[in-house]
Design an enzyme around this catalytic site. Structure first.
Site, PDB file in Angstrom:
ATOM      1  N   ASP A 471      58.936  60.504  22.026  1.00 11.08           N
ATOM      2  CA  ASP A 471      59.751  60.822  20.850  1.00 11.08           C
ATOM      3  C   ASP A 471      61.131  60.167  20.934  1.00 11.08           C
ATOM      4  O   ASP A 471      61.565  59.716  22.014  1.00 11.08           O
ATOM      5  CB  ASP A 471      59.889  62.354  20.773  1.00 11.08           C
ATOM      6  CG  ASP A 471      60.164  62.859  19.365  1.00 11.08           C
ATOM      7  OD1 ASP A 471      60.439  62.036  18.466  1.00 11.08           O
ATOM      8  OD2 ASP A 471      60.113  64.094  19.169  1.00 11.08           O
ATOM      9  N   ASP A 541      57.339  63.826  10.208  1.00  5.40           N
ATOM     10  CA  ASP A 541      57.512  65.247  10.529  1.00  5.40           C
ATOM     11  C   ASP A 541      57.099  66.120   9.353  1.00  5.40           C
ATOM     12  O   ASP A 541      57.079  67.348   9.475  1.00  5.40           O
ATOM     13  CB  ASP A 541      58.973  65.540  10.889  1.00  5.40           C
ATOM     14  CG  ASP A 541      59.206  65.402  12.383  1.00  5.40           C
ATOM     15  OD1 ASP A 541      58.224  65.196  13.119  1.00  5.40           O
ATOM     16  OD2 ASP A 541      60.364  65.502  12.818  1.00  5.40           O
TER      17      ASP A 541
HETATM   18  C1  DGJ Z   1      60.439  65.436  16.427  1.00  7.58           C
HETATM   19  C2  DGJ Z   1      58.966  65.214  16.331  1.00  7.58           C
HETATM   20  O1  DGJ Z   1      58.650  64.419  15.252  1.00  7.58           O
HETATM   21  C3  DGJ Z   1      58.279  66.565  16.270  1.00  7.58           C
HETATM   22  O2  DGJ Z   1      56.912  66.392  16.085  1.00  7.58           O
HETATM   23  C4  DGJ Z   1      58.575  67.297  17.538  1.00  7.58           C
HETATM   24  O3  DGJ Z   1      58.018  66.628  18.624  1.00  7.58           O
HETATM   25  C5  DGJ Z   1      60.074  67.444  17.713  1.00  7.58           C
HETATM   26  N1  DGJ Z   1      60.746  66.188  17.609  1.00  7.58           N
HETATM   27  C6  DGJ Z   1      60.396  68.070  19.041  1.00  7.58           C
HETATM   28  O4  DGJ Z   1      61.737  68.088  19.288  1.00  7.58           O
END
Ligand code: DGJ
Length: 721
Positions: A471, A541
């Site tokens: 991430d 997201d």
């Molecule tokens: C952003 C990601 O896109 C989410 O799926 C998740 O992993 C969060 N970060 C966790 O902080």
């Protein structure tokens, strides 16, 4: 042979599949652009060159001349493809033709992601050398044409051939001068949780551009544009695609000049960029992949999908089926312990899920997003038996174990930051702006990259990890590096990306059996650069099924479905509050790499039965879903519906997805005409006795029965008989 040089007319002809790209060297030793489009039996270069001779007819007329890699400072007042500054402070240069080399295959780009070939026969490459004699600047334009794809991979290498310093101020990866401006420009734009929405506009006089200055390719603009002839649709019309294999600041622009010509270019964003070349040093630009389609947007997408799916993505998982996963993020956020995770995993296993992914919150003392990034050791309060203990228990349940990490970041509240406050991107004496309470580690520094390679490698060795979600949750501010001298500060953002590529290269090649999925707050770095190292990306997201129709539809312009992660999540949806059925959520997720992101122990028994059957169906059709050819039928950007198909290479089997967004009173059944299947074959609709001719489905269509209510979907599976 796909590349020819005609010595008598100093003309280069590049052919791939049914595409031709032609350049010539004119009477003033300039490399000019002549033609890019459908293959022509015998293109007479004189017909083109004569048309442009008038460029030299008056004193100030280079603006009339289509050039391959235009310079700054002469009689062309449009944006140049590149610009350099010599030691005397001057920024004017002029490139003259100095030779060429043609060879089979495709070279690697040192330290940069790029498309590749597995066999030298798949492609041919030409390097064309240009030279500015006064400044001692050498520029090599590299073009690779692929036998099977209507695509050219282009990049540029600068060499300081003088005895003094040269500073690069601008360095496009590709420039194309079109003779006219009758085009619609397409871009994939949006925001966090609203990525890659399709935006179209007709070109107008002046500059139209998209860019990122955020240190990442960005949620806001994908590093891609297309120029399409007006009235082009999915199936017909000419489309020129420009896609940059790069994950940082970029600029894609089209300038319509005073003579109604369109100059398109794509490359590193020149804003806040420069690169100092010492004598005999070189600078390599990222690769741009340009495509030509005369079969509309579908034609363009098929080229990108196949090329990126088979000759950009690498490693074991390039061709391997991807597992159905459950991720605990939206199920628990930071609030979990081992017992909770195992309960979700056990439920997931009974439903047929194959991989359990532990998301954010397992390390340091991370109970919220305000601490611990950089401290990559397990939080024993939550996981008393460590990652290894948890992984073993997950494996005992019969599932694989996956792990979330965010290696490029550091929390001010972390041991790492306390030990190395100079290791983040910053400008001394200025505020370090936080975003999501975190700072960006300075990956332009070799010591930081080396530290992270060691830390991540040890972490992945400490437990049986089969999958990693990598991430990255903020953009760069106050861009600067302690490790660079003042004259190189503007190299920081690009050096960061080069550092990131090195880290990802070492880590992914050290763990060839691990499936890596990249993520940047969802789709903030859904770009070909990341996909070279990690064959799939967390698309957004936003997990709402209806929002995802647009996001996945837009993403499919360039990227195949096997590169997209798509999860069934809870209702009301956490991002938009919408309540949709498990059916439509599953059908959307079943259009790409299916996953789940909710507390499966809390869904109703009825939903569990449905989920189990969707997962079982998905697994049966998984090869087709992940690796079949994706055809868009109805755009959610145009109305109340969306539809797409996934068809296997031999056209023996296909899936038809239809989505209705809002219910409509007094509506009728829907008739949908299909595309891409064989008109000679007959197809049976699975689960029924119905048989349809491929010609009937293509020309007459199929009935999608009316379904009452909002957010309705259908997924139909056809097999040829
Ligand atoms: C952003 C990601 O896109 C989410 O799926 C998740 O992993 C969060 N970060 C966790 O902080």
């Amino acid at each position: 042979m796909p590349i020819f040089f005609d010595e008598s007319k100093k003309t280069f002809n590049l052919f791939s599949k049914d595409m031709q790209y032609t350049m010539y060297v004119d009477q003033n030793e300039r490399l000019c652009h002549a033609y890019w489009g459908k293959k022509i039996r015998a293109l007479d270069i004189d017909h083109i060159a004569n048309f442009y001779k008038m460029a030299y007819g008056s004193n100030l007329s280079l603006e009339l001349l289509p050039q391959e890699y235009p310079a700054y400072g002469g009689t062309d007042f449009r944006s140049p493809a590149y610009q350099v500054q010599f030691e005397d402070g001057s920024t004017v240069s002029d490139l003259k033709y100095a030779g060429y080399k043609i060879y089979d295959g495709k070279p690697k780009l040192d330290g940069l992601p790029a498309t590749y070939v597995e066999d030298e026969d798949e492609a041919q490459t030409i390097e064309i050398y240009l030279h500015d004699g006064i400044g001692g600047l050498g520029v090599t334009l590299t073009y690779t044409v692929f036998e099977k794809f209507q695509a050219i991979a282009r990049s540029v290498r600068f060499k300081n051939e003088s005895s003094k310093q040269i500073k690069i101020l601008r360095a496009s990866s590709a420039n194309v001068d079109f003779e006219d401006d009758d085009f619609v420009m397409i871009q994939l734009s949006g925001a966090w949780a609203r990525e890659r929405n399709i935006v179209k506009r007709h070109l107008v006089s002046g500059i139209q551009s998209i860019e990122s200055r955020r240190g990442a390719s960005s949620h806001q603009q994908n590093p891609f544009i297309a120029l399409a002839r007006p009235n082009t649709d999915e199936w017909e019309g000419e489309v020129y695609g420009f896609s940059l294999v790069y994950s940082g600041n970029f600029l894609a622009q089209v300038e319509v000049g005073q003579y109604e010509s369109a100059r398109a270019s794509i490359g590193i964003n020149p804003f806040d960029f420069s690169w100092l070349l010492e004598p005999s040093e070189t600078f390599q630009t990222p690769e741009a992949v340009i495509t030509y389609s005369y079969e509309g947007f579908n034609g363009m997408s098929q080229t990108y999908h196949k090329l990126y799916g088979t000759r950009l993505a690498r490693g074991k998982y390039r061709d391997a089926e991807r597992p159905v996963l459950v991720n605990n993020w939206e199920a628990t956020y930071f609030n979990f312990n081992e017992e909770k995770l195992l309960t979700i995993a056990k439920e997931a296993k009974t439903l047929g899920i194959e991989l359990f992914v532990l998301d954010d919150g397992w390390f340091g003392r991370r109970d919220a997003d305000n601490s611990s990034l950089g401290d990559w050791f397990v939080d024993k309060r939550k996981l008393p038996e460590g990652l290894d203990g948890l992984a073993k228990k997950i494996n005992e349940i019969g599932m694989k174990f996956g792990l979330w990490i965010e290696p490029e970041m550091v929390s001010p509240d972390s041991d790492l930051y306390r030990a190395h406050p100079e290791w983040c991107i910053h400008v001394n004496g200025r505020e370090r702006n936080l975003s999501r309470n975190q700072l960006v580690l300075d990956f332009s520094r070799q010591d930081v990259c080396d530290y992270m390679i060691k830390t991540i490698s040890e972490l992945l060795r400490s437990a049986n990890v089969s999958y990693v979600k990598w991430d990255m949750n903020r953009n760069m501010t106050e861009i600067g590096s302690d490790a660079l001298p003042p004259e190189r500060q503007r190299e920081t953002a690009h050096r960061y990306i080069l550092g990131l590529y090195r880290v990802m290269d070492v880590v992914t090649s050290s763990f060839p059996n691990v499936l890596f999925e990249s993520c940047a707050g969802g789709g903030g770095r859904f770009d070909p650069g990341m996909l070279y190292y990690m064959p799939q990306t967390w698309t957004s997201d936003d997990t709402d099924a209806i929002e995802r129709l647009k996001i996945q539809y837009g993403t499919s312009y360039v990227y195949p479905q096997v590169m997209m992660g798509s999860h069934v999540s809870d209702v009301p949806n956490h991002q938009v509050g919408r309540v949709t059925s498990v059916e439509i959520r599953s059908h959307v997720a079943m259009s790409a790499n299916m996953g789940f992101e909710l507390d499966l122990t809390k869904i109703s028994e009825d939903e569990k039965v449905k989920v189990k059957s969707y997962i079982s169906e998905y697994k049966k059709m998984r090869k087709l879903i992940q690796f079949g050819n994706f055809y868009r039928l109805l755009s959610p950007f145009d109305g109340n519906e969306a539809a797409w198909m996934i068809i296997d290479e031999k056209k023996d089997e296909f899936l038809l997805y239809h989505f209705k967004i809002l219910g409509m009173p007094n509506a009728k059944n829907k008739r949908l005409r299909l595309k891409g299947i064989s008109t000679d074959k007959n197809y049976k609709l699975e689960g029924t006795d119905e048989i349809y001719g491929g010609d009937e489905l293509t020309f007459e269509g199929i009935t999608i029965p009316y379904r009452h209510g909002d957010f309705q979907s259908a997924l139909m599976h056809f097999i040829s008989i």
